[in-house]
Structures are given as structure tokens and as C-alpha cells.
Design a protein around this motif. Structure first.
Motif, PDB file in Angstrom:
ATOM      1  N   ILE A   1      -5.025 -23.696  83.678  1.00  0.00           N
ATOM      2  CA  ILE A   1      -5.956 -22.582  83.873  1.00  0.00           C
ATOM      3  C   ILE A   1      -5.223 -21.357  84.412  1.00  0.00           C
ATOM      4  O   ILE A   1      -4.422 -21.464  85.339  1.00  0.00           O
ATOM      5  CB  ILE A   1      -7.094 -22.969  84.842  1.00  0.00           C
ATOM      6  N   VAL A   2      -5.496 -20.192  83.811  1.00  0.00           N
ATOM      7  CA  VAL A   2      -4.998 -18.908  84.319  1.00  0.00           C
ATOM      8  C   VAL A   2      -6.224 -18.119  84.772  1.00  0.00           C
ATOM      9  O   VAL A   2      -7.114 -17.829  83.985  1.00  0.00           O
ATOM     10  CB  VAL A   2      -4.217 -18.123  83.242  1.00  0.00           C
ATOM     11  N   TYR A   3      -6.275 -17.806  86.047  1.00  0.00           N
ATOM     12  CA  TYR A   3      -7.467 -17.174  86.622  1.00  0.00           C
ATOM     13  C   TYR A   3      -7.472 -15.658  86.413  1.00  0.00           C
ATOM     14  O   TYR A   3      -6.437 -15.007  86.508  1.00  0.00           O
ATOM     15  CB  TYR A   3      -7.549 -17.495  88.120  1.00  0.00           C
ATOM     16  N   ARG A   4      -8.667 -15.138  86.115  1.00  0.00           N
ATOM     17  CA  ARG A   4      -8.850 -13.695  85.937  1.00  0.00           C
ATOM     18  C   ARG A   4      -9.809 -13.179  87.006  1.00  0.00           C
ATOM     19  O   ARG A   4     -10.820 -13.817  87.304  1.00  0.00           O
ATOM     20  CB  ARG A   4      -9.436 -13.395  84.545  1.00  0.00           C
ATOM     21  N   SER A   5      -9.524 -12.013  87.546  1.00  0.00           N
ATOM     22  CA  SER A   5     -10.399 -11.424  88.565  1.00  0.00           C
ATOM     23  C   SER A   5     -11.701 -10.964  87.942  1.00  0.00           C
ATOM     24  O   SER A   5     -11.759 -10.593  86.769  1.00  0.00           O
ATOM     25  CB  SER A   5      -9.700 -10.240  89.237  1.00  0.00           C
ATOM     26  N   LYS A   6     -12.758 -10.991  88.744  1.00  0.00           N
ATOM     27  CA  LYS A   6     -14.063 -10.575  88.235  1.00  0.00           C
ATOM     28  C   LYS A   6     -14.086  -9.064  88.008  1.00  0.00           C
ATOM     29  O   LYS A   6     -13.280  -8.319  88.580  1.00  0.00           O
ATOM     30  CB  LYS A   6     -15.162 -10.986  89.218  1.00  0.00           C
ATOM     31  N   ARG A   7     -15.019  -8.641  87.196  1.00  0.00           N
ATOM     32  CA  ARG A   7     -15.154  -7.223  86.894  1.00  0.00           C
ATOM     33  C   ARG A   7     -15.498  -6.450  88.169  1.00  0.00           C
ATOM     34  O   ARG A   7     -16.353  -6.873  88.958  1.00  0.00           O
ATOM     35  CB  ARG A   7     -16.265  -7.031  85.862  1.00  0.00           C
ATOM     36  N   GLY A   8     -14.848  -5.334  88.382  1.00  0.00           N
ATOM     37  CA  GLY A   8     -15.096  -4.526  89.571  1.00  0.00           C
ATOM     38  C   GLY A   8     -14.135  -4.789  90.710  1.00  0.00           C
ATOM     39  O   GLY A   8     -14.138  -4.070  91.707  1.00  0.00           O
ATOM     40  N   ALA A   9     -13.314  -5.846  90.598  1.00  0.00           N
ATOM     41  CA  ALA A   9     -12.333  -6.137  91.644  1.00  0.00           C
ATOM     42  C   ALA A   9     -11.268  -5.051  91.665  1.00  0.00           C
ATOM     43  O   ALA A   9     -10.848  -4.549  90.610  1.00  0.00           O
ATOM     44  CB  ALA A   9     -11.701  -7.503  91.406  1.00  0.00           C
ATOM     45  N   GLN A  10     -10.818  -4.680  92.858  1.00  0.00           N
ATOM     46  CA  GLN A  10      -9.802  -3.632  92.969  1.00  0.00           C
ATOM     47  C   GLN A  10      -8.450  -4.120  92.445  1.00  0.00           C
ATOM     48  O   GLN A  10      -7.659  -3.337  91.928  1.00  0.00           O
ATOM     49  CB  GLN A  10      -9.681  -3.189  94.429  1.00  0.00           C
ATOM     50  N   ASP A  11      -8.168  -5.413  92.627  1.00  0.00           N
ATOM     51  CA  ASP A  11      -6.970  -6.042  92.048  1.00  0.00           C
ATOM     52  C   ASP A  11      -5.661  -5.399  92.536  1.00  0.00           C
ATOM     53  O   ASP A  11      -4.654  -5.401  91.838  1.00  0.00           O
ATOM     54  CB  ASP A  11      -7.046  -5.979  90.516  1.00  0.00           C
ATOM     55  N   ALA A  12      -5.700  -4.851  93.770  1.00  0.00           N
ATOM     56  CA  ALA A  12      -4.499  -4.212  94.310  1.00  0.00           C
ATOM     57  C   ALA A  12      -3.467  -5.238  94.772  1.00  0.00           C
ATOM     58  O   ALA A  12      -2.268  -4.984  94.752  1.00  0.00           O
ATOM     59  CB  ALA A  12      -4.884  -3.296  95.474  1.00  0.00           C
ATOM     60  N   HIS A  13      -3.952  -6.399  95.211  1.00  0.00           N
ATOM     61  CA  HIS A  13      -3.063  -7.462  95.686  1.00  0.00           C
ATOM     62  C   HIS A  13      -3.435  -8.754  94.982  1.00  0.00           C
ATOM     63  O   HIS A  13      -4.587  -8.958  94.602  1.00  0.00           O
ATOM     64  CB  HIS A  13      -3.197  -7.654  97.199  1.00  0.00           C
ATOM     65  N   GLU A  14      -2.467  -9.647  94.827  1.00  0.00           N
ATOM     66  CA  GLU A  14      -2.790 -10.922  94.195  1.00  0.00           C
ATOM     67  C   GLU A  14      -3.537 -11.827  95.180  1.00  0.00           C
ATOM     68  O   GLU A  14      -3.780 -11.451  96.327  1.00  0.00           O
ATOM     69  CB  GLU A  14      -1.527 -11.609  93.658  1.00  0.00           C
ATOM     70  N   ALA A  15      -3.896 -13.024  94.733  1.00  0.00           N
ATOM     71  CA  ALA A  15      -4.666 -13.958  95.548  1.00  0.00           C
ATOM     72  C   ALA A  15      -3.886 -14.374  96.800  1.00  0.00           C
ATOM     73  O   ALA A  15      -2.666 -14.217  96.882  1.00  0.00           O
ATOM     74  CB  ALA A  15      -5.020 -15.189  94.721  1.00  0.00           C
ATOM     75  N   ILE A  16      -4.611 -14.923  97.771  1.00  0.00           N
ATOM     76  CA  ILE A  16      -3.964 -15.419  98.993  1.00  0.00           C
ATOM     77  C   ILE A  16      -3.333 -16.767  98.667  1.00  0.00           C
ATOM     78  O   ILE A  16      -4.022 -17.709  98.258  1.00  0.00           O
ATOM     79  CB  ILE A  16      -4.997 -15.574 100.123  1.00  0.00           C
ATOM     80  N   ARG A  17      -2.034 -16.852  98.856  1.00  0.00           N
ATOM     81  CA  ARG A  17      -1.301 -18.070  98.505  1.00  0.00           C
ATOM     82  C   ARG A  17      -0.077 -18.186  99.402  1.00  0.00           C
ATOM     83  O   ARG A  17       0.335 -17.217 100.044  1.00  0.00           O
ATOM     84  CB  ARG A  17      -0.876 -18.030  97.037  1.00  0.00           C
ATOM     85  N   PRO A  18       0.540 -19.377  99.470  1.00  0.00           N
ATOM     86  CA  PRO A  18       1.806 -19.506 100.194  1.00  0.00           C
ATOM     87  C   PRO A  18       2.898 -18.724  99.469  1.00  0.00           C
ATOM     88  O   PRO A  18       2.921 -18.687  98.231  1.00  0.00           O
ATOM     89  CB  PRO A  18       2.082 -21.013 100.189  1.00  0.00           C
ATOM     90  N   THR A  19       3.774 -18.077 100.213  1.00  0.00           N
ATOM     91  CA  THR A  19       4.851 -17.307  99.579  1.00  0.00           C
ATOM     92  C   THR A  19       5.868 -18.220  98.919  1.00  0.00           C
ATOM     93  O   THR A  19       6.534 -17.826  97.956  1.00  0.00           O
ATOM     94  CB  THR A  19       5.563 -16.432 100.630  1.00  0.00           C
ATOM     95  N   PHE A  20       5.985 -19.438  99.426  1.00  0.00           N
ATOM     96  CA  PHE A  20       6.987 -20.381  98.910  1.00  0.00           C
ATOM     97  C   PHE A  20       6.371 -21.772  98.995  1.00  0.00           C
ATOM     98  O   PHE A  20       6.232 -22.327 100.084  1.00  0.00           O
ATOM     99  CB  PHE A  20       8.263 -20.282  99.756  1.00  0.00           C
TER     100      PHE A  20
END
Length: 559
Positions: free
Chosen positions: A158-177
Motif C-alpha cells: 500500500i502507498v498512502y495518499r493524503s486526503k484532499r485539502g491537506a497542506q502536505d508540507a511535511h511527511e507523516a510522523i515516522r521514525p527517522t531510522f
């Protein structure tokens, strides 16, 4: 709005018929079911008399016969990685963290933690985001980790897509490594940092794993004119559930049901039939997590402001937390009522969402900021001027007669509003400065188990709290007041009750009979940073205030 819905709500009584059945096979185990239809129509039982009548009819039509057995395979997809709102909701639900605490700890993980010889390491990506987008390098790294540790069949697509209207300035919250597993870096983190990092790490890894495969078995049974139903769900392939535990069935009971092998035409014996009384429930009160979800759904605020909105409501005493639910205070109700009357356009739900859209359009250069500001401020400032002129009248309208006279000067006592709610004061203020607190009963988010009335927190003659039915003296149900905080003992799942001794001294004891834990200091929802006990205690003396753990004896000075 939600509180108004709850006040208008009238509970409605209804009954269900719960069955305990057993197949004819000697070794077959019992399983539950519920009567759902009568003469091909949904069965609705309004009272005890009808429940007893239907119970007698069902008993006349046993044994029942299996009418159909339907098995269905279900693919359950993993959740996307966290965005700000979903992180706050999940941390509230699983870790019992407030929105403010979640964001404070996430900030620490983002800014960097000393990891031994590696020095300060930023453990997560930016935590104020509304995007589920994941960088290709991070996705590939996660899937490689899954392949090496769990096998190829656990690797998702699965490749996730942001919902319509999202600013999308930063990616999702995830571990850096992803190789920084919670277990490997646990020694460098505080207990709360570890718990939040583990939640973020597990959610991200699970989001890149394959779907779980479930099998849901639905059984219908005929008993004369009655139809009973039951269902069970089992896991065929765990997929992402390997590391992300969650409810897989429609309700918790369905997960526990183990159905014996059944086929159409099988006779089923009735072991027990139990009529159960229920009352319809009002809309649930918001928790911090569900309020964040509602703010997001209504388009109110941004990821960077959700926590601040809730903190402001709490700090100004417009709401208070009880058993992790938000209760609107009298002050909150009064302020809301006034503002709704004075500024109906501004305090309409869609106003903020519309303004947020206009700000986005200004950022894109599609609207002129001066024009947008003028459209709002000119009519708003005129209303503000009118209200300022009526300020004294508004304040007088909030004063109520207390119905008795001042014990110091004999003038009538009145109920006034202060910063923290209502209080009783002399009407001859400032010449007479007599005041006293106004004790009000607090309504609980719970119904009386005996009559279905509202439960309230009341005080006894010595000032101690207890819970009683609002329909007293018709209903005399009562029980000790629970703080909603867990007993700090590791092997105990009880809650602390607030009790009062014969001498009028407040103390706190575990509700479980087999646990003898007792404390004489006020409990706090803050956990112990040393041993992880979920409840610590606050002791105030002439030397100051100390927070301490009753289990490991950790303590610190508190403001």
C-alpha cells in the motif's frame, strides 16, 4: 453543542434476549446468540413484561435449528502512519496521554535524544503534519526491515495518499531510522518517551506490512417464529496485526466467541435464556482524542493548534477532565451562551473552517489579504462597540439572588461569576467583602444501574464525595466516589476510591477487596518516571509541595 444534545436526550428502555446454546454433539461447547427477529420483523422489546412473554414463547420452540451458516473472508488493511491528529487520538486511547503531553514528548523525540556514542539523534520526523505521505527511501527501508525480520509474506504494497485539502508540507510522523527499534534504544529514553516512540515506530512499521486475512462466520438459527443470530471472527493470516494489536471484530464479544462446527439443519439445544434490560445512551462526551478528531472533521484549527485549543479550554476552566472525559463547566456554559448571542456568525462551526480556507487561498495568491480582513473586521468591530456600551447591563444580568442575607451586614446575598465559576457574595460589595463558595452537584457520564436516572457526585455532611442517583429518594442507589485513577500496584487493575474516615479525614483506597493499598495524599494522573506506576501522589506541607511514588519512593519538588 454536544452537551446540549446530552441534556435534551431522554433515555429509552429496551430489552434483549440473550441465549446460551449447545450443538447436539456431545463434545460441543456452549456458544452465545441473540434473538433478533420475530415473524420476519426486527424484534423490539420495550419493557420487562414483553421480555418475559417472549422468553416463555422461545422456550416453547426449542430445540432451534440452524437456518444458515455463512463464512466470509475479509481483508483488513493496516492504518496509515500517524499524522498529528491520529497520534494525539491514539496516545490518548492507548497511553492515556493528554494532547499537550503527547506533543511535548514528540517535540523531545524530534529535537533529539542522546543515544550513547551516537550523540544527540532526532528519533522521529516533524510531528505537526496532516500528511500521510512517506518518502520513498523511508518506505523502502521499512519494507527491507520487515522482510528481514518477519519474512516476505509480511511485506505490504500500500502507498498512502493524503486526503484532499491537506497542506502536505511535511511527511507523516515516522521514525527517522527504522533500525532504531524501541527495544534497542529503551535505555536512553524516559518511560514516557519510550512508550510514545514505541507507538510511533509500531504504527509506521505496521503501515508498511501486508493486510490481515480474517474469516467471519455468521450463523442464523430458527426457533419457531423467532430468529437468533451469532457470529465469530478468527484470524487466518495476521499480517500487520503481528505488531499492531487491535480489535478485529465488530464488537469485543464477537472476538471471544468460539463456534463449534455447524451446518444447515443441525438441531441446537437451549441451555439458558436471559432477558437483559438496557437503556439507550446519549452521545458520548468528548475525550481529548475524540475532540481532536472532531476538530479535524469540522476543519477547525490545524495540526499545530489542536493541542493549544484543548489546553486553552482546560486552563480557562471552560471544561475539566474527569475519567479522561471532558465535562463543560458552568463557566464554560455561560461564556458559550453569551458569545453565541453576541457573535452568532463568528461562533458558528463553519466560520473557522471557511476562514482557514481563505487563509490558504491568500497563501496561494488567489485572494487579497486586505480584502478578506476588511470583510471580517468592519462588521465585527461595530458589534464589539455595541457590546462594550452594554457591558454593565450584561454583568448585572449574570447576577442571581441567593435567597438569604449576608451574615456580616444583613444585605441580600447574590450569586456572582468569578474566574473559576460561581460563588456567593454580598450585594453590598465593595463596602462588605463577605464571600463563600458555592457547592454544586456534578453530573456523571453514566446512568443509574437501577433506574436509568442520571448519576451525580454529591457530598455528605462531613464534606466527603460519593456517587448517588439524581432520582433520590425514589431511587436510593449510591456508591463510593472513584477518582478514575489506577491503583499504583503493578499487579492490580483496580481504581482508587476517595473515602472519608469517621474523623473527617480524606483518604484513597483501592476498590478491589483483595488489594489493601491506602494513601492519605491526593493522587495524580502523572506516572512515575522511575518504576512506571501509573499514579503518583501529591503531598503539601509548610516546606512546599512534593510529588512522590508510593511504590518505589521516587519524589520531586513540585510547583
Amino acid at each position: 453543542k454536544r452537551d446540549n444534545e446530552r441534556e435534551k436526550f431522554v433515555p429509552k428502555e429496551y430489552w434483549t434476549l440473550e441465549l446460551l446454546l449447545r450443538a447436539a454433539t456431545a463434545k460441543s461447547k456452549s456458544f452465545p446468540a441473540r434473538i433478533t427477529e420475530y415473524k420476519n420483523k426486527k424484534l423490539e422489546i420495550p419493557n420487562k413484561q414483553e421480555a418475559q412473554r417472549h422468553t416463555a414463547n422461545v422456550k416453547k420452540n426449542v430445540p432451534s435449528v440452524v437456518k444458515s451458516v455463512e463464512k466470509k473472508e475479509i481483508n483488513k488493511n493496516p492504518f496509515p502512519p500517524f499524522i498529528t491528529s491520529s497520534l494525539q487520538m491514539e496516545a490518548s486511547r492507548k497511553l492515556r496521554f493528554s494532547s499537550r503531553k503527547t506533543m511535548q514528548i514528540a517535540q523531545q523525540l524530534y529535537e533529539g535524544i542522546e543515544i550513547g556514542e551516537k550523540g544527540p539523534v532526532g528519533l522521529i520526523t516533524y510531528m505537526r503534519t496532516d500528511s500521510v505521505r512517506v518518502a520513498d527511501i523511508a518506505r523502502n527501508s521499512a519494507r527491507k526491515f520487515i522482510r528481514e525480520n518477519y519474512g516476505q509474506k509480511y511485506v505490504g504494497k500500500i502507498v498512502y495518499r493524503s486526503k484532499r485539502g491537506a497542506q502536505d508540507a511535511h511527511e507523516a510522523i515516522r521514525p527517522t531510522f527504522v533500525q532504531n527499534t524501541p527495544k534497542d534504544i529503551k535505555q536512553f529514553l524516559s518511560i514516557d518517551q519510550y512508550r510514545l516512540y514505541e507507538l510511533i515506530w509500531r504504527r509506521f512499521i505496521a503501515s508498511q506490512m501486508s493486510s490481515a486475512k480474517l474469516e467471519r462466520t455468521s450463523v442464523k438459527l430458527a426457533a419457531g417464529d423467532y430468529l437468533a443470530e451469532t457470529s465469530a471472527t478468527r484470524v487466518l493470516f495476521d499480517g500487520f496485526l503481528k505488531i499492531w494489536k487491535m480489535q478485529i471484530a465488530e464488537d469485543k464479544q464477537e472476538e471471544k466467541i468460539k463456534l463449534p462446527p455447524l451446518k444447515k439443519g443441525d438441531e441446537i439445544a437451549l441451555k439458558e435464556i436471559k432477558p437483559e434490560q438496557h437503556f439507550t445512551k446519549p452521545p458520548a462526551r468528548y475525550s481529548e482524542g475524540t475532540l481532536v478528531r472532531e476538530l479535524e472533521a469540522q476543519g477547525i484549527g490545524r495540526p499545530s493548534t489542536y493541542s493549544q485549543i484543548i489546553s486553552t479550554l482546560l486552563d480557562r476552566k471552560y471544561v475539566h477532565l474527569k475519567n479522561r472525559r471532558l465535562f463543560i463547566t458552568e463557566l464554560g456554559k455561560e461564556v458559550n451562551s453569551l458569545l453565541q448571542k453576541m457573535f452568532p456568525d463568528v461562533f458558528e462551526e463553519k466560520f473557522t473552517a471557511k476562514l482557514e480556507e481563505e487563509l490558504d487561498e491568500i497563501e496561494k495568491g488567489e485572494k487579497d489579504w486586505q480584502k478578506v480582513l476588511k470583510q471580517f473586521y468592519v462588521p465585527f468591530s461595530k458589534k464589539l462597540e455595541k457590546i462594550q456600551q452594554k457591558r454593565d447591563d450584561i454583568k448585572k444580568g449574570l447576577i442571581e439572588d441567593a435567597g438569604r442575607n449576608c451574615p456580616q451586614c444583613g444585605s441580600p446575598l447574590v450569586i456572582r461569576w468569578g474566574r473559576y465559576g460561581k460563588f456567593i457574595a454580598c450585594s453590598n460589595f465593595p463596602k462588605c467583602k463577605y464571600t463563600e463558595p458555592l457547592e454544586e452537584e456534578e453530573e456523571l457520564d453514566e446512568k443509574c444501574p437501577q433506574c436509568g436516572g442520571e448519576l451525580k457526585i454529591k457530598r455528605n455532611r462531613r464534606g466527603g464525595k460519593f456517587i448517588a442517583c439524581s432520582n433520590y429518594p425514589k431511587c436510593k442507589y449510591s456508591r463510593p466516589y472513584s477518582t478514575g485513577l489506577k491503583c499504583p500496584r503493578e499487579d492490580c487493575d483496580g481504581e482508587l476510591l476517595e473515602l472519608m474516615s469517621k474523623k473527617g479525614k480524606t483518604f484513597y483506597a483501592c476498590q478491589r477487596d483483595d488489594c489493601k493499598f491506602v494513601a492519605f495524599d491526593e493522587p495524580s494522573e502523572k506516572s512515575c518516571p522511575e518504576c512506571g506506576a501509573e499514579t503518583t501522589f501529591i503531598r503539601t506541607t509548610k516546606k512546599g509541595t512534593t510529588r512522590y511514588c508510593a511504590i518505589c519512593k521516587w519524589k520531586e519538588k513540585s510547583e
